[in-house]
Design a protein around this motif. Structure first.
Motif, PDB file in Angstrom:
ATOM      1  N   LEU A 209     -49.533 -66.419  37.824  1.00  0.00           N
ATOM      2  CA  LEU A 209     -49.197 -65.327  36.868  1.00  0.00           C
ATOM      3  C   LEU A 209     -47.782 -65.370  36.225  1.00  0.00           C
ATOM      4  O   LEU A 209     -47.126 -66.615  36.414  1.00  0.00           O
ATOM      5  N   PRO A 210     -47.817 -64.907  34.806  1.00  0.00           N
ATOM      6  CA  PRO A 210     -46.511 -65.127  33.978  1.00  0.00           C
ATOM      7  C   PRO A 210     -45.286 -64.609  35.164  1.00  0.00           C
ATOM      8  O   PRO A 210     -45.354 -63.722  35.644  1.00  0.00           O
TER       9      PRO A 210
ATOM     10  N   GLN B  41     -54.401 -61.618  38.980  1.00  0.00           N
ATOM     11  CA  GLN B  41     -53.858 -60.236  38.641  1.00  0.00           C
ATOM     12  C   GLN B  41     -54.370 -59.233  39.576  1.00  0.00           C
ATOM     13  O   GLN B  41     -53.975 -58.088  39.979  1.00  0.00           O
ATOM     14  N   THR B  42     -55.794 -59.472  39.901  1.00  0.00           N
ATOM     15  CA  THR B  42     -56.747 -58.415  40.939  1.00  0.00           C
ATOM     16  C   THR B  42     -55.822 -58.611  42.281  1.00  0.00           C
ATOM     17  O   THR B  42     -55.350 -57.507  42.922  1.00  0.00           O
ATOM     18  N   LEU B  43     -55.402 -59.531  42.759  1.00  0.00           N
ATOM     19  CA  LEU B  43     -54.857 -59.759  44.111  1.00  0.00           C
ATOM     20  C   LEU B  43     -53.217 -59.220  43.949  1.00  0.00           C
ATOM     21  O   LEU B  43     -53.016 -58.417  44.825  1.00  0.00           O
ATOM     22  N   ALA B  44     -52.439 -59.401  42.793  1.00  0.00           N
ATOM     23  CA  ALA B  44     -51.234 -58.806  42.632  1.00  0.00           C
ATOM     24  C   ALA B  44     -51.452 -57.289  42.691  1.00  0.00           C
ATOM     25  O   ALA B  44     -50.630 -56.541  43.275  1.00  0.00           O
TER      26      ALA B  44
ATOM     27  N   GLY C  43     -44.413 -60.512  34.024  1.00  0.00           N
ATOM     28  CA  GLY C  43     -43.735 -60.998  35.229  1.00  0.00           C
ATOM     29  C   GLY C  43     -43.518 -60.117  36.360  1.00  0.00           C
ATOM     30  O   GLY C  43     -43.170 -60.269  37.602  1.00  0.00           O
ATOM     31  N   PHE C  44     -43.971 -58.712  36.054  1.00  0.00           N
ATOM     32  CA  PHE C  44     -43.729 -57.511  37.186  1.00  0.00           C
ATOM     33  C   PHE C  44     -44.488 -57.787  38.379  1.00  0.00           C
ATOM     34  O   PHE C  44     -44.341 -57.895  39.759  1.00  0.00           O
ATOM     35  N   LEU C  45     -45.874 -58.305  38.087  1.00  0.00           N
ATOM     36  CA  LEU C  45     -46.829 -58.513  39.029  1.00  0.00           C
ATOM     37  C   LEU C  45     -46.513 -59.663  40.121  1.00  0.00           C
ATOM     38  O   LEU C  45     -46.610 -59.701  41.065  1.00  0.00           O
ATOM     39  N   ALA C  46     -45.810 -60.680  39.384  1.00  0.00           N
ATOM     40  CA  ALA C  46     -45.231 -61.972  40.183  1.00  0.00           C
ATOM     41  C   ALA C  46     -44.140 -61.581  40.840  1.00  0.00           C
ATOM     42  O   ALA C  46     -44.109 -62.008  42.056  1.00  0.00           O
ATOM     43  N   GLY C  47     -43.489 -60.331  40.474  1.00  0.00           N
ATOM     44  CA  GLY C  47     -42.237 -60.095  41.227  1.00  0.00           C
ATOM     45  C   GLY C  47     -42.951 -59.413  42.614  1.00  0.00           C
ATOM     46  O   GLY C  47     -42.194 -59.405  43.511  1.00  0.00           O
ATOM     47  N   VAL C  48     -43.837 -58.647  42.390  1.00  0.00           N
ATOM     48  CA  VAL C  48     -44.393 -57.847  43.671  1.00  0.00           C
ATOM     49  C   VAL C  48     -44.848 -59.075  44.646  1.00  0.00           C
ATOM     50  O   VAL C  48     -44.537 -58.940  45.650  1.00  0.00           O
TER      51      VAL C  48
ATOM     52  N   PRO D 290     -38.848 -44.582  41.314  1.00  0.00           N
ATOM     53  CA  PRO D 290     -40.095 -44.405  41.673  1.00  0.00           C
ATOM     54  C   PRO D 290     -41.124 -43.925  40.359  1.00  0.00           C
ATOM     55  O   PRO D 290     -42.015 -44.428  40.261  1.00  0.00           O
ATOM     56  N   GLY D 291     -40.446 -43.200  39.536  1.00  0.00           N
ATOM     57  CA  GLY D 291     -41.053 -42.563  38.236  1.00  0.00           C
ATOM     58  C   GLY D 291     -41.324 -43.734  37.287  1.00  0.00           C
ATOM     59  O   GLY D 291     -42.043 -43.663  36.313  1.00  0.00           O
ATOM     60  N   ASP D 292     -40.679 -45.048  37.161  1.00  0.00           N
ATOM     61  CA  ASP D 292     -40.872 -46.091  36.412  1.00  0.00           C
ATOM     62  C   ASP D 292     -41.839 -47.187  36.675  1.00  0.00           C
ATOM     63  O   ASP D 292     -41.803 -48.325  36.108  1.00  0.00           O
ATOM     64  N   ILE D 293     -42.283 -46.944  37.858  1.00  0.00           N
ATOM     65  CA  ILE D 293     -43.337 -48.345  38.417  1.00  0.00           C
ATOM     66  C   ILE D 293     -44.275 -48.358  37.292  1.00  0.00           C
ATOM     67  O   ILE D 293     -44.484 -49.601  37.176  1.00  0.00           O
ATOM     68  N   ARG D 294     -44.891 -47.366  36.973  1.00  0.00           N
ATOM     69  CA  ARG D 294     -46.070 -47.532  35.930  1.00  0.00           C
ATOM     70  C   ARG D 294     -45.671 -48.271  34.664  1.00  0.00           C
ATOM     71  O   ARG D 294     -46.372 -49.219  34.428  1.00  0.00           O
ATOM     72  N   THR D 295     -44.536 -47.905  34.003  1.00  0.00           N
ATOM     73  CA  THR D 295     -43.972 -48.683  32.875  1.00  0.00           C
ATOM     74  C   THR D 295     -43.684 -50.028  33.621  1.00  0.00           C
ATOM     75  O   THR D 295     -43.762 -50.711  32.571  1.00  0.00           O
ATOM     76  N   ALA D 296     -43.017 -50.279  34.333  1.00  0.00           N
ATOM     77  CA  ALA D 296     -42.667 -51.667  34.810  1.00  0.00           C
ATOM     78  C   ALA D 296     -43.707 -52.448  35.216  1.00  0.00           C
ATOM     79  O   ALA D 296     -43.675 -53.632  34.706  1.00  0.00           O
ATOM     80  N   ALA D 297     -44.794 -52.038  35.437  1.00  0.00           N
ATOM     81  CA  ALA D 297     -45.885 -52.757  35.933  1.00  0.00           C
ATOM     82  C   ALA D 297     -46.602 -53.449  34.541  1.00  0.00           C
ATOM     83  O   ALA D 297     -47.346 -54.323  34.706  1.00  0.00           O
TER      84      ALA D 297
END
Length: 105
Positions: free
Chosen positions: A94-95, A18-21, A57-62, A46-53
């Protein structure tokens, strides 16, 4: 003869993954070329990144974003001193990044 352990099969803690992601996401957010490409590919505003994070699965997507384009991966790894195999290992920890986890859905 001792076998050399496969770095891809060495366990990574969920906290380290998670830290790396999160580091990868921060790097992406600060890059004027990468961020628009990421937003375009994901459809996230752009305004939805915090919510998406906050979504599983979001961090895995990154991390998948980096792994899908070797020059982008190498740019991140060189800038942060990260071994590219660490990114792959983090993804699988990551999930949403583990193929077995994906088949359960």
């Amino acid at each position: 003869m001792n076998a050399v352990p496969d770095p891809m099969k060495t366990n990574m803690s969920a906290d380290r993954a998670q830290t790396l992601a999160v580091q990868a996401l921060s790097f992406l957010a600060q890059d004027a070329e990468l961020l628009p490409r990421f937003l375009s590919l994901t459809g996230i505003q752009p305004g939805d990144i915090r919510t998406a994070a906050r979504e599983p699965g979001f961090l895995a997507g990154v991390l998948q974003f980096y792994l899908a384009h070797e020059p982008t991966l190498m740019h991140f790894c060189e800038a942060t001193g990260t071994n590219p195999t660490e990114v792959q290992r983090a993804l699988h920890t990551l999930p949403g990044g583990d193929e077995a986890w994906d088949r359960q859905i």
